[in-house]
Design an enzyme around this catalytic site. Structure first.
Site, PDB file in Angstrom:
ATOM      1  N   SER A 183      39.044   5.146  29.260  1.00  0.00           N
ATOM      2  CA  SER A 183      38.264   4.316  30.321  1.00  0.00           C
ATOM      3  C   SER A 183      36.915   5.207  30.733  1.00  0.00           C
ATOM      4  O   SER A 183      36.748   6.256  30.495  1.00  0.00           O
ATOM      5  CB  SER A 183      39.166   4.454  31.509  1.00  0.00           C
ATOM      6  OG  SER A 183      40.510   3.853  31.172  1.00  0.00           O
ATOM      7  N   SER A 230      39.360   3.034  34.631  1.00  0.00           N
ATOM      8  CA  SER A 230      38.104   2.606  35.683  1.00  0.00           C
ATOM      9  C   SER A 230      38.609   1.640  36.658  1.00  0.00           C
ATOM     10  O   SER A 230      38.081   1.726  37.698  1.00  0.00           O
ATOM     11  CB  SER A 230      37.153   2.084  34.483  1.00  0.00           C
ATOM     12  OG  SER A 230      36.806   2.885  33.398  1.00  0.00           O
ATOM     13  N   ALA A 231      39.593   0.900  36.404  1.00  0.00           N
ATOM     14  CA  ALA A 231      40.225  -0.118  37.466  1.00  0.00           C
ATOM     15  C   ALA A 231      40.431   0.664  38.915  1.00  0.00           C
ATOM     16  O   ALA A 231      40.045   0.127  39.610  1.00  0.00           O
ATOM     17  CB  ALA A 231      41.357  -0.875  36.735  1.00  0.00           C
ATOM     18  N   HIS A 281      43.337  -5.955  31.112  1.00  0.00           N
ATOM     19  CA  HIS A 281      43.688  -6.537  29.873  1.00  0.00           C
ATOM     20  C   HIS A 281      43.870  -7.940  30.285  1.00  0.00           C
ATOM     21  O   HIS A 281      43.462  -8.452  31.040  1.00  0.00           O
ATOM     22  CB  HIS A 281      44.652  -6.032  29.141  1.00  0.00           C
ATOM     23  CG  HIS A 281      44.493  -4.299  28.861  1.00  0.00           C
ATOM     24  ND1 HIS A 281      43.144  -4.036  28.580  1.00  0.00           N
ATOM     25  CD2 HIS A 281      45.268  -3.315  28.760  1.00  0.00           C
ATOM     26  CE1 HIS A 281      43.251  -2.601  28.187  1.00  0.00           C
ATOM     27  NE2 HIS A 281      44.401  -2.250  28.464  1.00  0.00           N
TER      28      HIS A 281
END
Length: 275
Positions: A57, A108-109, A146
């Protein structure tokens, strides 16, 4: 040179590496051994450099000083990205009081959602378990990544927030920085640039032979239908994936500038492969 390459069991990663891992795009410089792990496992593995090349990430770059970011192979949303789902609609104020399932603290989310709504109560779980945890009420909401960004309605949930849309508006259209590939800095910039170009060739081969590459990627579809996987691959294997260029580099630097201001990441310097 024999190198280890880590990637996720996700269809977009498989699509990118199709040419490389099948030998359809050969290299005189590298013999590749690939390792498949969930993205958060790869993030954690990278904190003590174990793999020569690995998907991580973007957020993880704050904690892996031994790696250099490759210019190819990144997952960037173009006006879209991770979303937050729940069983019913909630306001942002309501969401801030919820327990939210996240796919890992180094994703990162997670960093993007913190930037968007501030700190919140969360529980970590494998990304594939989040939709069911939301549907059954185990958690109040879920941050999904995803292909579950596309299948939430089929899983009985509703979309509350689109973190990618927020980033797009906040940064005047910079791509959403989500996943990248990194290579051990101690291998030297010449080797890094050579591998970077090798990966770029593999991605370009997949795009030119789309149906074959998609068929290869379907082994990581996790039971999802081909049309949904095709849509997902087209979302996250785009021109910024082939080479991040200035927009991708700017988006990564912007993410960390914002995160440092809010003290969500330590002070550090990122290393990006030369053009």
């Amino acid at each position: 040179m024999e190198i280890s390459v880590g990637h996720t069991p996700d269809s977009d990663d498989a699509f990118m590496f199709y040419g490389m891992f099948t030998g359809k795009v050969p290299s005189p410089d590298f013999k590749v051994n690939h390792v498949i792990e969930d993205i958060e496992k790869l993030n954690r593995k990278a904190t003590d450099p174990e793999l020569d090349v690995t998907a991580v990430s973007v957020h993880a770059c704050a904690y892996i000083p031994g790696y250099t970011i490759l210019r190819s192979g990144g997952s960037f949303g173009i006006g879209y990205g991770p979303i937050v789902t729940a069983r019913e609609q909630k306001s942002i104020d309501e969401l801030k009081k919820c327990k939210i399932a996240i796919p890992g603290k180094m994703t990162s989310a997670f960093l993007l959602l913190q930037l968007m709504i501030g700190k919140f109560d969360f529980v970590e779980m494998n990304f594939s378990e989040i939709p069911e945890a939301v549907r059954t009420g185990k958690v109040d909401a879920g941050l999904v990544i995803h292909e579950t960004q596309l299948s939430y309605a089929q899983e009985g949930n509703v979309k509350i927030l689109d973190v990618g849309e927020w980033w797009d508006k906040t940064t005047d259209g910079l791509p959403v920085p989500l996943g990248i590939n990194v290579m051990r800095t101690d291998l030297g910039m010449d080797t890094i640039v050579k591998f970077d170009k090798y990966l770029q060739s593999s991605i370009e081969f997949g795009l030119k032979n789309f149906d074959d590459a998609l068929e290869y990627a379907m082994q990581y579809a996790r039971g999802k239908k081909r049309d949904l996987i095709e849509k997902f691959v087209k979302m996250y294997v785009n021109q910024v994936t082939v080479n991040m260029g200035d927009p991708g580099e700017k988006s990564i630097r912007k993410l960390f500038e914002m995160a440092k201001e809010k003290k969500l990441v330590p002070d550090f310097q990122i290393s990006i492969a030369t053009k």
